[in-house]
Design a protein around this motif. Structure first.
Motif, PDB file in Angstrom:
ATOM      1  N   ALA A  13      27.346  77.323 127.325  1.00  0.00           N
ATOM      2  CA  ALA A  13      28.358  78.378 127.293  1.00  0.00           C
ATOM      3  C   ALA A  13      28.866  78.705 128.699  1.00  0.00           C
ATOM      4  CB  ALA A  13      27.782  79.629 126.632  1.00  0.00           C
ATOM      5  N   ARG A  14      27.943  78.767 129.677  1.00  0.00           N
ATOM      6  CA  ARG A  14      28.354  79.135 131.037  1.00  0.00           C
ATOM      7  C   ARG A  14      29.179  78.029 131.693  1.00  0.00           C
ATOM      8  NH1 ARG A  14      26.256  83.251 133.826  1.00  0.00           N
ATOM      9  NH2 ARG A  14      26.133  82.057 135.768  1.00  0.00           N
ATOM     10  N   LYS A  41      31.099  75.887 130.125  1.00  0.00           N
ATOM     11  CA  LYS A  41      32.419  75.908 129.497  1.00  0.00           C
ATOM     12  C   LYS A  41      33.227  77.110 129.981  1.00  0.00           C
ATOM     13  CE  LYS A  41      35.556  74.144 126.988  1.00  0.00           C
ATOM     14  NZ  LYS A  41      36.225  72.949 127.538  1.00  0.00           N
ATOM     15  N   GLU A  42      32.534  78.235 130.184  1.00  0.00           N
ATOM     16  CA  GLU A  42      33.204  79.427 130.710  1.00  0.00           C
ATOM     17  C   GLU A  42      33.761  79.153 132.102  1.00  0.00           C
ATOM     18  OE1 GLU A  42      32.027  83.903 132.340  1.00  0.00           O
ATOM     19  OE2 GLU A  42      30.518  82.634 131.376  1.00  0.00           O
ATOM     20  N   ALA A  43      32.974  78.436 132.923  1.00  0.00           N
ATOM     21  CA  ALA A  43      33.433  78.105 134.275  1.00  0.00           C
ATOM     22  C   ALA A  43      34.690  77.248 134.227  1.00  0.00           C
ATOM     23  CB  ALA A  43      32.328  77.385 135.038  1.00  0.00           C
ATOM     24  N   GLN A  44      34.710  76.282 133.316  1.00  0.00           N
ATOM     25  CA  GLN A  44      35.886  75.413 133.198  1.00  0.00           C
ATOM     26  C   GLN A  44      37.102  76.180 132.692  1.00  0.00           C
ATOM     27  OE1 GLN A  44      34.536  72.078 130.777  1.00  0.00           O
ATOM     28  NE2 GLN A  44      34.581  70.768 132.586  1.00  0.00           N
ATOM     29  N   ASN A  45      36.858  77.103 131.764  1.00  0.00           N
ATOM     30  CA  ASN A  45      37.978  77.832 131.165  1.00  0.00           C
ATOM     31  C   ASN A  45      38.539  78.910 132.086  1.00  0.00           C
ATOM     32  OD1 ASN A  45      37.680  76.310 128.870  1.00  0.00           O
ATOM     33  ND2 ASN A  45      36.517  77.860 127.752  1.00  0.00           N
ATOM     34  N   THR A  46      37.680  79.438 132.986  1.00  0.00           N
ATOM     35  CA  THR A  46      38.078  80.575 133.814  1.00  0.00           C
ATOM     36  C   THR A  46      38.586  80.160 135.181  1.00  0.00           C
ATOM     37  OG1 THR A  46      36.460  81.961 132.678  1.00  0.00           O
ATOM     38  CG2 THR A  46      37.312  82.768 134.779  1.00  0.00           C
ATOM     39  N   THR A  65      22.837  78.570 126.515  1.00  0.00           N
ATOM     40  CA  THR A  65      23.394  79.386 127.591  1.00  0.00           C
ATOM     41  C   THR A  65      24.044  78.515 128.658  1.00  0.00           C
ATOM     42  OG1 THR A  65      21.719  81.073 127.198  1.00  0.00           O
ATOM     43  CG2 THR A  65      22.849  81.130 129.320  1.00  0.00           C
TER      44      THR A  65
END
Length: 454
Positions: free
Chosen positions: A239-240, A242-247, A236
Motif C-alpha cells: 500500500a505504501r 503504491k501510495e508513493a507512486q500515486n502521490t 502495508t
C-alpha cells in the motif's frame, strides 16, 4: 479468576494488528510475563506476555485474524502453581543399568539415543511415566522429546516451518537456539550445512530406509499453485509503495563513484578499527556521513511536503533499508550527523540484526528524513529505488565492480559503483538532485573531506 489477554497500545498511528502466532495452546500452563502470542503490525512483530500465571483457558482470536487496540485475545485462569515460569530440566542421578528393567535401558535397534537434557523451559513433571512403579522409560522420553520438538516448530515462524517441511527434516534433530526453545531459521540452515552429506541422495542400490527424506517430486506435467494470505507487513509495504507512486512525482538520477580510496582506507584500518571499537568498519558508515554532508548543503532534499507546506528539517535521521524474511524494514539512525564512524557502524549492525530477528520497536522505524538502500548485497548493478513516504528522496547503492575508466587520458581499471537517487520532483528540481548526488560522489572519492567537513 479469569484474566484477559488484551491488545496493548501499538504505537503512534498504529491501531490494528494481526495475530501472527499463538505460542501456547488452549489448556496449556503459562507463567506470568511468559510470551504467549505474537502480533504483527504494519511495521513490526510484537510479543505479548501473559498478564498472570495460570492456564490458557480460552483463545478468542485465531491466527491470521485482525484485531484492534483493546481487543480481548484470550483468557488465563489464574493458579498459584503456574505463577512461576517452568524450571529448566535438571535430570536426577540415574539408577545403575543393572537395577533397571531392560525396557528402560536398551534402545531398540536403530532408535535414537535418549538425550540427558530437555529443551529449555520444559517441565520435567510432564514426562509420562509408564514403567513399573511409575518410572520413566526410554519410550516415555522419546515421546516427550518428540512432542517438545513439534511444539518448538509450531512456536517458530512460518519461514522456519516451510524450510523444515521443504527439506523433510526431523525437528528433533535440530538444536534450537531461539527464545523458549524455538527453532530459528539460522538453526535450520546450520543443520543443513552440517548435514549436507547425510542429506544427499543415496545411490540407486541403497536401501530406501537410508535415503534422505525430502518433498516428493511433483508428477510430470503437474501445474502446481499455492495461495498464501499476505502478511500485514507485506500488505502495508504494498500500500505504501503504491501510495508513493500515486502521490509523488518520482524521478531518478544516476552517477557512478570510484570506491578505490574508501576500499584502501578500510583495508588499511579495518583491524585496528575493530580492535578499538569492537565493530567492523563497513561501507555504509561512509555513505551515511557523505549523505549527511550533502544534506547540509541541500536542505530541500531533507524536507517533506505536508499539505500545501514544505517542512524543512535541520536534523538528519537516516533510514537504512534492511531485507528480512517478513519483508523490507527501514530502521532509523537518529541524529546521524552527530555520530562517529564507530557509533554509526555499531548502530547499523544492531538495527539490522534486530530487524531480521523481529525485535525492533515501532519507534525505531518511525520518522526518518532520508533513506539509503543497498541492492548491491544481492548483486544488483543498477536499480531505481522507490521513495519511502513522506521522505522526498532515497539513495540506492549497488554492486562494486571493476570497470575500465579513463583517468587523465589513460585507461585504468577501478572498483566502480553506480549510485541512483530517486526524488520527488514536486519539490526537488533536477539541479538540486544532480548537485546532491555529485556531492555524495565527491565525498566518497575524497573521504578526507568527510573528516574536515569541507
Amino acid at each position: 479468576m479469569a484474566v484477559e489477554i488484551v491488545v496493548p497500545s501499538l504505537g503512534e498511528s498504529v491501531s490494528e494488528a494481526t495475530v501472527a502466532t499463538w505460542l501456547k495452546k488452549q489448556g496449556q500452563a503459562v507463567a506470568a510475563d511468559e510470551v504467549v502470542l505474537e502480533l504483527e503490525t504494519d511495521k513490526a512483530t510484537l510479543e505479548i506476555p501473559a498478564p498472570a500465571g495460570g492456564v490458557l483457558s480460552e483463545i478468542l482470536v485465531q491466527e491470521g485474524e485482525d484485531v484492534e487496540v483493546g481487543a480481548i485475545l484470550g483468557r488465563i485462569e489464574e493458579s498459584a502453581e503456574a505463577a512461576v515460569a517452568p524450571v529448566a530440566w535438571e535430570p536426577k542421578p540415574a539408577e545403575s543399568a543393572a537395577s533397571k528393567p531392560a525396557a528402560e535401558v536398551a534402545a531398540p535397534a536403530g532408535a535414537p539415543a535418549a538425550t540427558a537434557s530437555a529443551p529449555p523451559g520444559l517441565d520435567p513433571a510432564a514426562v509420562p511415566r509408564s514403567g513399573p512403579g511409575g518410572t520413566v522409560t526410554l519410550e516415555d522420553l522419546q515421546s516427550f522429546f518428540a512432542r517438545a520438538s513439534q511444539d518448538a516448530v509450531e512456536r517458530s515462524g512460518p519461514a522456519v516451518r516451510k524450510l523444515i517441511a521443504d527439506h523433510g527434516l526431523d525437528p528433533a534433530e535440530i538444536a534450537a537456539s531461539g527464545r523458549d526453545g524455538r527453532i530459528t531459521k539460522e538453526d535450520v540452515l546450520s543443520f543443513l550445512s552440517k548435514g549436507s552429506a547425510a542429506l544427499a541422495p543415496a545411490p540407486a542400490a541403497a536401501s530406501p530406509a537410508v535415503r534422505s527424506a525430502g518433498p516428493a517430486p511433483a508428477p510430470a506435467g503437474e501445474r502446481r499453485e499455492e495461495r498464501v494470505r499476505m502478511s500485514r507487513l507485506r500488505r502495508t509495504i504494498a500500500a505504501r509503495l503504491k501510495e508513493a507512486q500515486n502521490t509523488a512525482a518520482i524521478l531518478t538520477t544516476f552517477n557512478e563513484v570510484d570506491m578505490s580510496v574508501v576500499i584502501e582506507l578500510r583495508k588499511r584500518y579495518r583491524e585496528l578499527f575493530e580492535q578499538k571499537h569492537g565493530v567492523r568498519l563497513g561501507f555504509m558508515s561512509f555513505f551515511v556521513k557523505a549523505v549527511v554532508g550533502a544534506l547540509k548543503e541541500m536542505p530541500q532534499v531533507n524536507a517533506s511536503i505536508e499539505g500545501d507546506e514544505i517542512v524543512y528539517k535541520y536534523y538528519y535521521d537516516i533510514g537504512i533499508a534492511v531485507s528480512t524474511d517478513a519483508g523490507l524494514k527501514v530502521p532509523v539512525i537518529r541524529d546521524a550527523g552527530r555520530k562517529s564512524f564507530a557509533q554509526l557502524e555499531r548502530e547499523i549492525a544492531d538495527l539490522a540484526a534486530r530487524a531480521r530477528d523481529g525485535s525492533l520497536t515501532l519507534e525505531e522505524m518511525e520518522g526518518g528524513t532520508f533513506s539509503i538502500t543497498n541492492a548491491g548485497v544481492f548483486g544488483s548493478l543498477l536499480s531505481t529505488p522507490i521513495l519511502n513516504p513522506p521522505q522526498s528522496a532515497i539513495l540506492g547503492l549497488h554492486k562494486i565492480e571493476e570497470r575500465p575508466i579513463v583517468i587523465d587520458g589513460e585507461i585504468a581499471v577501478r572498483p566502480m559503483m553506480y549510485l541512483a537517487m530517486s526524488y520527488d520532483h514536486r519539490m526537488i528540481d533536477g539541479r538540486e538532485s544532480v548537485t546532491f548526488l555529485v556531492r555524495v560522489k565527491e565525498l566518497i572519492e575524497n573521504p578526507d573531506r568527510l573528516m574536515l567537513e569541507v
